[in-house]
Design a protein around this motif. Structure first.
Motif, PDB file in Angstrom:
ATOM      1  N   GLY A  68       5.854   6.387  -0.176  1.00  0.00           N
ATOM      2  CA  GLY A  68       4.551   7.011   0.033  1.00  0.00           C
ATOM      3  C   GLY A  68       3.999   6.783   1.429  1.00  0.00           C
ATOM      4  O   GLY A  68       2.793   6.943   1.658  1.00  0.00           O
ATOM      5  N   ILE A  69       4.861   6.401   2.362  1.00  0.00           N
ATOM      6  CA  ILE A  69       4.442   6.201   3.754  1.00  0.00           C
ATOM      7  C   ILE A  69       4.740   7.489   4.527  1.00  0.00           C
ATOM      8  O   ILE A  69       5.908   7.877   4.670  1.00  0.00           O
ATOM      9  CB  ILE A  69       5.167   4.996   4.392  1.00  0.00           C
ATOM     10  N   GLU A  70       3.686   8.140   4.996  1.00  0.00           N
ATOM     11  CA  GLU A  70       3.842   9.447   5.639  1.00  0.00           C
ATOM     12  C   GLU A  70       4.370   9.291   7.061  1.00  0.00           C
ATOM     13  O   GLU A  70       3.805   8.555   7.878  1.00  0.00           O
ATOM     14  CB  GLU A  70       2.510  10.193   5.652  1.00  0.00           C
ATOM     15  N   VAL A  71       5.432  10.014   7.343  1.00  0.00           N
ATOM     16  CA  VAL A  71       6.119   9.933   8.625  1.00  0.00           C
ATOM     17  C   VAL A  71       5.680  11.091   9.507  1.00  0.00           C
ATOM     18  O   VAL A  71       5.480  12.211   9.040  1.00  0.00           O
ATOM     19  CB  VAL A  71       7.643   9.980   8.398  1.00  0.00           C
ATOM     20  N   ARG A  72       5.567  10.830  10.783  1.00  0.00           N
ATOM     21  CA  ARG A  72       5.238  11.896  11.736  1.00  0.00           C
ATOM     22  C   ARG A  72       6.508  12.669  12.082  1.00  0.00           C
ATOM     23  O   ARG A  72       7.586  12.085  12.261  1.00  0.00           O
ATOM     24  CB  ARG A  72       4.623  11.298  12.998  1.00  0.00           C
ATOM     25  N   PHE A  73       6.385  13.994  12.177  1.00  0.00           N
ATOM     26  CA  PHE A  73       7.520  14.869  12.441  1.00  0.00           C
ATOM     27  C   PHE A  73       7.421  15.509  13.819  1.00  0.00           C
ATOM     28  O   PHE A  73       6.333  15.623  14.397  1.00  0.00           O
ATOM     29  CB  PHE A  73       7.599  15.980  11.382  1.00  0.00           C
ATOM     30  N   THR A  74       8.573  15.938  14.325  1.00  0.00           N
ATOM     31  CA  THR A  74       8.598  16.730  15.546  1.00  0.00           C
ATOM     32  C   THR A  74       8.051  18.122  15.246  1.00  0.00           C
ATOM     33  O   THR A  74       7.909  18.519  14.093  1.00  0.00           O
ATOM     34  CB  THR A  74      10.039  16.875  16.077  1.00  0.00           C
ATOM     35  N   GLU A  87       7.235   6.564  13.671  1.00  0.00           N
ATOM     36  CA  GLU A  87       5.806   6.847  13.789  1.00  0.00           C
ATOM     37  C   GLU A  87       5.268   7.237  12.412  1.00  0.00           C
ATOM     38  O   GLU A  87       5.805   8.150  11.768  1.00  0.00           O
ATOM     39  CB  GLU A  87       5.568   7.955  14.814  1.00  0.00           C
ATOM     40  N   ILE A  88       4.225   6.522  11.981  1.00  0.00           N
ATOM     41  CA  ILE A  88       3.704   6.724  10.624  1.00  0.00           C
ATOM     42  C   ILE A  88       2.186   6.899  10.656  1.00  0.00           C
ATOM     43  O   ILE A  88       1.499   6.392  11.543  1.00  0.00           O
ATOM     44  CB  ILE A  88       4.090   5.558   9.690  1.00  0.00           C
ATOM     45  N   TYR A  89       1.686   7.631   9.639  1.00  0.00           N
ATOM     46  CA  TYR A  89       0.254   7.903   9.527  1.00  0.00           C
ATOM     47  C   TYR A  89      -0.472   6.891   8.640  1.00  0.00           C
ATOM     48  O   TYR A  89      -1.693   6.792   8.673  1.00  0.00           O
ATOM     49  CB  TYR A  89       0.037   9.301   8.954  1.00  0.00           C
ATOM     50  N   ASN A  90       0.264   6.190   7.810  1.00  0.00           N
ATOM     51  CA  ASN A  90      -0.349   5.213   6.914  1.00  0.00           C
ATOM     52  C   ASN A  90       0.644   4.087   6.674  1.00  0.00           C
ATOM     53  O   ASN A  90       1.810   4.182   7.061  1.00  0.00           O
ATOM     54  CB  ASN A  90      -0.752   5.856   5.583  1.00  0.00           C
TER      55      ASN A  90
END
Length: 821
Positions: A639-645, A674-677
């Motif tokens: 449930g850890i949101e990853v940043r995308f290109t 890189e993660i948002y949470n």
């Protein structure tokens, strides 16, 4: 399994992709020791094909749900692994616990296509299981096959003990419960064998009575459980999540075997599809989901479904695809939804070029409609379309098919200007279809026609591929042949036939030799047209369609007359639907399109976190690219949101400091993401990640980097990488640590890289190597050691472990990655 790895580690590293055979995947089920019935399940092809097969996962989880049963997976060995097994006198073993196939109670095969039958023979033979039913005894497992490619079991019925006809969910669970009871009562293999033999859905070589297909009445009434696990560690051919939204098909294409095998169609309810998608994303970590069926565009409310799924999951970078779209079911809104996250190619299975012929096969695909769809798709950024054709369909009646295919493709290209991939194959008249008695092109005729098509469509933006006509002929032997094919198969296998569906392994000359040596005219028997008076080898198998219906459809085909769609009140009763066997439509859910995911993460800020992890045990056989996917999916599962290109095909913002050579263990691997949470409590995030990683992977620590300003770039971890510490264990190697140190010192001196390496003897069996790569000449420690000792270090007994990784700080000093900010 650990015993196998420990004993044969160096041999395994000589084998291509050894992780195929060693298991350890996330979601695997392991024996507890209390099981009564030991089973194996296999899709008899290489791991990367077998783990792409949804049926295998359905069976694996179905069998393991029965109390008292343990079922483990096994796949066909590639030639190098087969050679290893024979050389070491080992039986082929299961992935979960390394259990020899010979010692199983029951070994099942799900067969999706006929060209894997020699693989089945390989698996039996290398496990010391007799190839023929009559040669097996109490010490051998019972062999049961099933699947859509088994509806002419006569062709291999002397090789497998039993063939299950139909959908396993409809009867296999009860069958296994009964067998467990028999085992508890102390019954022998022979007693269990006789019990299975009596089931009316089971075919065996001595069966004279009619065998009727099992129909699973419960499909679509609930979400299927665990059909998505285990998740492959070695990247499979189809590396995405699959939700079966409809079983069967309403279209009734007269050439289609699957359409008959799964009649009548049944659609899964929206809520159950959403539950399965959530499992695929949250439990498995997939971000590409296929909504699978024989004709997904015919699902009731397909646009509403896809739009609703996009609204729920697009914020997480999840995309959806529909692999089987009938042209008449494609709409502009649906195309737009499918391109919401990423665009794939548009695929059109036209089958045949003329409208009259299309009506004859009951699959009308109007040219103007295709052009309309392509032009609208082009406006929205689509660049590629794929087309599929078959030659040799009986509707052509001997007329030229080559010219019309070429003319149609050229016309479509002139009208749209898109790039085209055109795929053409030879039609195979499959058992139980309208065309089961039709003529089939032989290898030579098929090749000439396919070559003409390829020549006629030469062009910069048109690419033509064709399925080997020889393989189609070979497939025709297995799917249309009689009991004489058993000996043909065994003869080819003993001469060396392996992995016949693979271009790199198929030996056409071998097969031609076997066919020419046969005592019967194989080509004539396989390709010739059968009359209505001819007895068919599969005559005592019933897929529930009536003979009268087949005759009616054949007449309509000859008259180029289409039949209406299959419905609950259709005008052409095929004989399948009865009181308890009916079509099933999904109900369209009001407001489903506007429902968003309940846990939308704030994406206004993000942080880059550097993680340290270890890789040991079975995981050392997982290559780097597969490791990247495993790490990515662990974040999805947690449930850890990853940043995308950004762009056409978004990728996670994930990077590794220095890829680890396969075969090395490590306590100090580094990746950044890189993660948002999840960055506000890294200890909790580490716990979540570790619970969602496969065996052998463990996150040890996490280090937050300085905040990254929006839109600014940062230095890559690989550019910061400065070197690593290794421990080399020499207990099983030709040299002790002192002798190895001397060899390495001589080599690095001669290679002028003395400044890069520092060597320290820990004891007789451990040499510590600090590898600081000031130049790029020998910046791979394993290769350097191999050159120094004059042989492959990994396969000759040296064990490597990476213990530290170093980075170059902003001030130019060398520090541990864990000290970097």
């Amino acid at each position: 399994m650990n015993n196998i790895i420990n004993r044969y580690k160096y041999d395994l590293l000589n084998i291509r992709m050894p992780g195929r055979y060693l298991g350890g995947e996330f979601g695997s089920i392991y024996p507890t020791g209390d099981e009564i019935l030991k089973m194996g399940v296999s899709f008899p092809d290489l791991y990367e094909i077998g783990m792409s097969n949804q049926a295998l996962k359905i069976l694996y989880n179905l069998f393991n749900s029965v109390e008292g049963v343990i079922c483990e997976r096994v796949f066909a060995p590639a030639p190098d692994f087969e050679e290893f097994l024979r050389d070491k006198e080992l039986s082929l073993f299961t992935l979960e616990s390394g259990f020899p196939l010979k010692k199983l109670d029951i070994l099942t095969f799900t067969i999706g296509y006929e060209l894997c039958l020699t693989n089945l023979l390989t698996m039996l033979d290398v496990s010391n299981i007799p190839l023929k039913v009559d040669d097996r005894g109490e010490d051998d497992p019972i062999i049961i096959a099933g699947g859509p490619a088994t509806t002419n079991p006569v062709a291999f019925g002397h090789i497998v003990d039993f063939v299950f006809i139909g959908e396993a969910e409809g009867a296999f669970e009860v069958l296994l419960e009964d067998i467990v009871t028999l085992k508890k009562e102390g019954k022998t293999r022979n007693s269990i064998y006789e019990f299975i033999k009596k089931q009316d859905y089971i075919w065996h070589k001595d069966k004279k009575d009619r065998v009727k297909r099992v129909f699973w009445r419960e499909f679509g009434l609930s979400a299927q459980k665990r059909t998505h696990l285990p998740v492959a560690s070695i990247t499979p051919v189809q590396d995405h999540g699959v939700v079966e939204i409809m079983r069967g098909c309403p279209n009734g294409c007269r050439f289609c075997h699957a359409g008959v095998y799964y009649k009548p169609f049944r659609q899964k309810e929206f809520e159950h599809i959403v539950k399965e998608v959530e499992d695929l994303v949250d439990i498995c970590g997939y971000r590409t989901i296929t909504l699978s069926s024989l004709s997904s565009g015919d699902y009731n409310g397909i646009h509403t479904l896809v739009k609703g799924l996009n609204n729920r999951f697009k914020s997480r970078g999840v995309s959806f695809s529909l692999p089987s779209l009938r042209v008449n079911s494609v709409s502009l809104p649906l195309i737009e939804e499918l391109s919401e996250v990423r665009k794939s190619s548009l695929t059109f299975a036209l089958e045949t070029p003329k409208l009259g012929w299309q009506r004859g096969i009951n699959k009308e695909v109007p040219k103007d409609r295709i052009i309309e769809i392509l032009l609208k798709a082009k406006e929205r950024g689509w660049k590629l379309a794929k087309f599929y054709f078959m030659i040799g369909l009986p509707v052509a009646g001997g007329e030229d098919e080559v010219g019309p295919i070429i003319d149609l493709i050229k016309e479509l290209y002139a009208a749209t200007g898109l790039r085209f991939n055109v795929n053409v194959g030879v039609f195979i008249p499959k058992p139980h279809t309208t065309y089961e008695r039709s003529y089939q092109f032989g290898d030579e005729l098929g090749f000439l026609k396919l070559k003409e098509i390829k020549s006629g469509l030469k062009g910069k933006n048109i690419k033509v591929n064709f399925h080997s006509p020889f393989l189609s002929f070979l497939e025709g032997i297995f799917t249309r042949g009689d009991e004489r094919v058993n000996d043909l198969l065994i003869s080819a296998y003993k001469k060396g036939a392996r992995l016949d569906a693979w271009d790199e392994y198929i030996n056409r000359d071998l097969w031609r030799e076997v066919i020419s040596e046969a005592s019967w005219d194989v080509e004539d028997f396989v390709t010739r047209e059968r009359s209505l008076d001819d007895k068919l080898p599969w005559g005592n198998i019933s897929l529930l369609e009536s003979s009268a219906f087949k005759c009616d459809q054949l007449e309509k085909s000859q008259e180029e007359e289409a039949s209406s769609l299959c419905t609950d009140d259709c005008d052409h009763n095929c004989g399948v639907c009865k009181k308890d066997i009916k079509v099933k439509y999904a109900k369209i859910v009001d407001n489903f399109e506007t429902t968003e995911h309940k846990d939308v993460v704030d994406k206004s800020t993000y942080k880059k976190i550097v993680f340290r992890f270890s890789k040991n045990g079975r995981a050392i056989f997982v290559p780097h690219l597969s490791t990247m996917t495993i790490i990515e999916r662990a974040f999805f599962r947690s449930g850890i949101e990853v940043r995308f290109t950004e762009g056409f095909n978004p990728k996670p913002k994930l990077e590794f400091a220095h890829p680890l050579t396969m075969g090395l263990s490590s306590d100090y691997e580094i990746f950044g993401i890189e993660i948002y949470n999840g960055y506000d409590n890294l200890d909790e995030s580490i716990k979540k990640l570790n619970s969602n990683l496969p065996e052998g992977f463990e996150i040890i620590k996490a280090y937050p980097m300085n905040d990254i300003a929006q839109g600014r770039s940062h230095k890559k971890l690989m550019a910061l990488y400065a070197g690593a510490d290794y421990e080399i264990y020499t207990l099983n190697s030709p040299l002790n640590s002192e002798e190895l140190k001397t060899k390495i010192e001589e080599f690095i001196k001669d290679s002028d890289v003395l400044d890069d390496y520092t060597l320290e003897i820990i004891d007789d069996n451990i040499l510590k190597v600090k590898a600081m790569f000031n130049n790029k000449k020998w910046n791979n420690c394993v290769k350097m050691v191999s050159e120094a000792v004059g042989e492959s270090a990994l396969t000759s007994g040296y064990d490597f472990k990476r213990t530290r990784c170093y980075a170059k700080s902003k001030k130019g000093t060398i520090i541990l990655f864990s000290d970097m900010k």
